[in-house]
Design a protein around this motif. Sequence first.
Motif, PDB file in Angstrom:
ATOM      1  N   LEU A   1       2.554   2.838   2.724  1.00 34.66           N
ATOM      2  CA  LEU A   1       1.639   3.787   2.119  1.00 34.66           C
ATOM      3  C   LEU A   1       2.357   4.702   1.111  1.00 34.66           C
ATOM      4  O   LEU A   1       1.936   4.800  -0.045  1.00 34.66           O
ATOM      5  CB  LEU A   1       0.988   4.604   3.232  1.00 34.66           C
ATOM      6  CG  LEU A   1      -0.527   4.752   3.287  1.00 34.66           C
ATOM      7  CD1 LEU A   1      -1.252   3.499   2.888  1.00 34.66           C
ATOM      8  CD2 LEU A   1      -0.946   5.208   4.673  1.00 34.66           C
TER       9      LEU A   1
ATOM     10  N   ALA B   1       3.327   2.884  -2.051  1.00 34.90           N
ATOM     11  CA  ALA B   1       2.168   2.570  -2.885  1.00 34.90           C
ATOM     12  C   ALA B   1       1.701   3.811  -3.634  1.00 34.90           C
ATOM     13  O   ALA B   1       1.400   3.749  -4.834  1.00 34.90           O
ATOM     14  CB  ALA B   1       1.035   2.010  -2.020  1.00 34.90           C
TER      15      ALA B   1
ATOM     16  N   ILE C   1       0.540  -4.397  -5.501  1.00 33.15           N
ATOM     17  CA  ILE C   1      -0.288  -5.154  -4.563  1.00 33.15           C
ATOM     18  C   ILE C   1       0.030  -4.635  -3.173  1.00 33.15           C
ATOM     19  O   ILE C   1       1.174  -4.715  -2.717  1.00 33.15           O
ATOM     20  CB  ILE C   1      -0.003  -6.667  -4.610  1.00 33.15           C
ATOM     21  CG1 ILE C   1       0.098  -7.166  -6.036  1.00 33.15           C
ATOM     22  CG2 ILE C   1      -1.039  -7.423  -3.796  1.00 33.15           C
ATOM     23  CD1 ILE C   1      -1.192  -7.407  -6.723  1.00 33.15           C
ATOM     24  N   PHE C   2      -0.987  -4.100  -2.523  1.00 28.28           N
ATOM     25  CA  PHE C   2      -0.760  -3.573  -1.178  1.00 28.28           C
ATOM     26  C   PHE C   2      -1.112  -4.638  -0.157  1.00 28.28           C
ATOM     27  O   PHE C   2      -2.184  -5.240  -0.214  1.00 28.28           O
ATOM     28  CB  PHE C   2      -1.609  -2.326  -0.954  1.00 28.28           C
ATOM     29  CG  PHE C   2      -1.171  -1.543   0.246  1.00 28.28           C
ATOM     30  CD1 PHE C   2      -0.281  -0.494   0.112  1.00 28.28           C
ATOM     31  CD2 PHE C   2      -1.626  -1.875   1.517  1.00 28.28           C
ATOM     32  CE1 PHE C   2       0.144   0.222   1.220  1.00 28.28           C
ATOM     33  CE2 PHE C   2      -1.202  -1.167   2.629  1.00 28.28           C
ATOM     34  CZ  PHE C   2      -0.311  -0.115   2.469  1.00 28.28           C
ATOM     35  N   ILE C   3      -0.191  -4.855   0.758  1.00 28.40           N
ATOM     36  CA  ILE C   3      -0.414  -5.861   1.791  1.00 28.40           C
ATOM     37  C   ILE C   3      -1.040  -5.166   2.991  1.00 28.40           C
ATOM     38  O   ILE C   3      -0.436  -4.294   3.603  1.00 28.40           O
ATOM     39  CB  ILE C   3       0.916  -6.530   2.184  1.00 28.40           C
ATOM     40  CG1 ILE C   3       1.624  -7.036   0.933  1.00 28.40           C
ATOM     41  CG2 ILE C   3       0.667  -7.658   3.168  1.00 28.40           C
ATOM     42  CD1 ILE C   3       3.065  -7.421   1.158  1.00 28.40           C
ATOM     43  N   GLY C   4      -2.269  -5.524   3.296  1.00 30.69           N
ATOM     44  CA  GLY C   4      -3.016  -4.798   4.314  1.00 30.69           C
ATOM     45  C   GLY C   4      -2.653  -5.177   5.734  1.00 30.69           C
ATOM     46  O   GLY C   4      -1.939  -6.140   5.987  1.00 30.69           O
ATOM     47  N   GLY C   5      -3.182  -4.397   6.667  1.00 27.19           N
ATOM     48  CA  GLY C   5      -2.942  -4.666   8.076  1.00 27.19           C
ATOM     49  C   GLY C   5      -3.174  -3.415   8.892  1.00 27.19           C
ATOM     50  O   GLY C   5      -3.693  -2.423   8.400  1.00 27.19           O
ATOM     51  N   LYS C   6      -2.786  -3.467  10.135  1.00 22.02           N
ATOM     52  CA  LYS C   6      -2.906  -2.321  11.019  1.00 22.02           C
ATOM     53  C   LYS C   6      -1.849  -1.288  10.648  1.00 22.02           C
ATOM     54  O   LYS C   6      -0.695  -1.623  10.430  1.00 22.02           O
ATOM     55  CB  LYS C   6      -2.706  -2.791  12.465  1.00 22.02           C
ATOM     56  CG  LYS C   6      -2.747  -1.715  13.518  1.00 22.02           C
ATOM     57  CD  LYS C   6      -2.758  -2.366  14.890  1.00 22.02           C
ATOM     58  CE  LYS C   6      -2.495  -1.355  15.994  1.00 22.02           C
ATOM     59  NZ  LYS C   6      -1.231  -0.628  15.844  1.00 22.02           N
ATOM     60  N   LEU C   7      -2.277  -0.043  10.563  1.00 18.33           N
ATOM     61  CA  LEU C   7      -1.362   1.000  10.106  1.00 18.33           C
ATOM     62  C   LEU C   7      -0.524   1.553  11.253  1.00 18.33           C
ATOM     63  O   LEU C   7      -1.049   2.001  12.265  1.00 18.33           O
ATOM     64  CB  LEU C   7      -2.145   2.137   9.456  1.00 18.33           C
ATOM     65  CG  LEU C   7      -1.328   3.230   8.775  1.00 18.33           C
ATOM     66  CD1 LEU C   7      -0.612   2.676   7.557  1.00 18.33           C
ATOM     67  CD2 LEU C   7      -2.225   4.386   8.371  1.00 18.33           C
TER      68      LEU C   7
ATOM     69  N   LYS D   1       1.315   4.549  12.161  1.00 18.98           N
ATOM     70  CA  LYS D   1       1.248   5.897  11.598  1.00 18.98           C
ATOM     71  C   LYS D   1       2.614   6.549  11.450  1.00 18.98           C
ATOM     72  O   LYS D   1       2.874   7.249  10.483  1.00 18.98           O
ATOM     73  CB  LYS D   1       0.353   6.767  12.482  1.00 18.98           C
ATOM     74  CG  LYS D   1      -1.094   6.336  12.432  1.00 18.98           C
ATOM     75  CD  LYS D   1      -1.952   7.137  13.391  1.00 18.98           C
ATOM     76  CE  LYS D   1      -3.368   6.581  13.409  1.00 18.98           C
ATOM     77  NZ  LYS D   1      -4.211   7.284  14.390  1.00 18.98           N
TER      78      LYS D   1
ATOM     79  N   GLN E   1       4.253   4.860   8.580  1.00 17.91           N
ATOM     80  CA  GLN E   1       3.396   4.794   7.385  1.00 17.91           C
ATOM     81  C   GLN E   1       3.446   3.420   6.718  1.00 17.91           C
ATOM     82  O   GLN E   1       3.443   3.312   5.494  1.00 17.91           O
ATOM     83  CB  GLN E   1       3.789   5.878   6.373  1.00 17.91           C
ATOM     84  CG  GLN E   1       3.575   7.282   6.884  1.00 17.91           C
ATOM     85  CD  GLN E   1       2.206   7.816   6.538  1.00 17.91           C
ATOM     86  OE1 GLN E   1       1.849   7.930   5.381  1.00 17.91           O
ATOM     87  NE2 GLN E   1       1.407   8.096   7.543  1.00 17.91           N
TER      88      GLN E   1
ATOM     89  N   THR F   1       1.961  -0.822   7.193  1.00 15.83           N
ATOM     90  CA  THR F   1       1.068  -1.705   7.929  1.00 15.83           C
ATOM     91  C   THR F   1       1.888  -2.779   8.624  1.00 15.83           C
ATOM     92  O   THR F   1       2.961  -3.164   8.178  1.00 15.83           O
ATOM     93  CB  THR F   1       0.043  -2.369   6.999  1.00 15.83           C
ATOM     94  OG1 THR F   1       0.728  -3.039   5.946  1.00 15.83           O
ATOM     95  CG2 THR F   1      -0.896  -1.338   6.409  1.00 15.83           C
TER      96      THR F   1
END
Lengths: 249, 249
Positions: free
Chosen positions: B122, B125, B137-143, B145, B148, B150
């Motif tokens: 995060l 980015a 390009i942000f690689i998504g997924g479970k964050l 915390k 910070q 995924t």
Amino acid sequence: MLKQERHQIILDKLKLNKKVLSGKLSEELLVSEDTIRRDLKELESKDLVYKVHGGALLKENRTLSYEQRSVADIEEKKKIAQKAVKLIRDGQVIIMSGSSTNLELAKIIPQEINATVYTYSLPIAVELSHHPLIEVIFIGGKLNKAAQVTVGVDLVNSIYHISADICFMGTDGINLSKGLTEPDWEVSRVKNSMIDASNYIVVMCISSKIMTAKRYSVVPIEKIDVVVSEINPESEIFNEFKAIGLTII
Amino acid sequence: MLKQERHQIILDKLKLNKKVLSGKLSEELLVSEDTIRRDLKELESKDLVYKVHGGALLKENRTLSYEQRSVADIEEKKKIAQKAVKLIRDGQVIIMSGSSTNLELAKIIPQEINATVYTYSLPIAVELSHHPLIEVIFIGGKLNKAAQVTVGVDLVNSIYHISADICFMGTDGINLSKGLTEPDWEVSRVKNSMIDASNYIVVMCISSKIMTAKRYSVVPIEKIDVVVSEINPESEIFNEFKAIGLTII
DNA sequence: TAAAATTTTGCAGTTATTTGCATGTTTATG
DNA sequence: CATAAACATGCAAATAACTGCAAAATTTTA
């Protein structure tokens, strides 16, 4: 003097001085202040100026930061968020669109709520990462820097696999015949898939954008369950929405 | 003077001096202190300033918890980033891991570099979203915390589809027999797939972590091309790395 | 070209916003 | 705990904005 002439002169002055005052323009162009106000109103609706009490400022055409953008109508958006947050229940799976209203919503989700939130907005993810219980799933893709959200085909595919209880969607245009609309095609596709993935659709829209439409259609009005705005639900502006069974908050 | 002009001036001053005093602003802008107080109140409600008794302070960036964490060895990490940034070439596709060293790297990528960066962090980015040319390009997924970033299986799958020129990887443990190691299993899997997806592997490691190992293995040492640390590459600590052909910077 | 339709404009009355000031309260600091 | 500075609150004056309407200007149509 033709209206369009005045508009051009106003825009030129703005470019030169970064600001114009209604009173001064009225003197210089030999028309009433009411006319100037109407001019500025029209130019603002075309996104050419930033109207404020007493005049107008140059619309920042440089890639304005998300924070700058999000300050517009911030008070209204906070009110909407206050109402919308009450719809959240413990244990829900939530999808949140990348709107500034949703950012305000993210800020005020009670600490004791335990939920899973899918989002594709950088600031919302950052905000929710401070929440003790909420599990955040970030939907990846190409980053749109201006809006601080990810976009792209992959995003739509990812959302397709989600199954959510409730979807909070900020919008810039909602209207009876065209339903939910968006100025950006990619965003309209993303929002479409979000709605497909959710059981219960909450649209958050400031009153000034109600009954307006943008270029691209997202979904027909029937798909929407609730409309949240900052004004009183009894307002007659909602009569047609109520007639087709929408809940107004 | 329009209210919004004052607001802009206040924000500019804040950015410059980190603080503003109500009394001083009142003199400089030729309005009463009450007006200044109201201005600051409004700016605070928009989350643009941090109001205190006597004036206001620059609103610190959120993600602070992460930054606070990353202050450990911050000077060393900055030095490493200084060295690593020289490896970036125009037009490259880059993968960056979610380490604090990479955050420092992201901050100093020259404005004129045009590249594509894949990341799952995060703060990285957010940082890169201010760069004018880099496509993020942000690689998504479970964050996760705390870190910070995924994580998750989906992340590994997404990374498999990437093909990158260069991979910048921060690490907490590198050693001859076990290679690259990680304390967290999920992260170790993510890093493993990052390395698979890249042609050229740059490991950034502060000297105190060289020759240490963590619980889970990422890849054997042979997969790595370059090790960047803050100390002199001639140091004898690197002798064994050099013996197997690693470049030390 | 004349008439009709539409748009634009100014005005009056009302409402909303901004600002400074007076008042009493809170806060920082020695 | 004393005191000055900073703050909050309510109020009033000034300015700006909105609304509806009718007159004027402009465009369209016949």
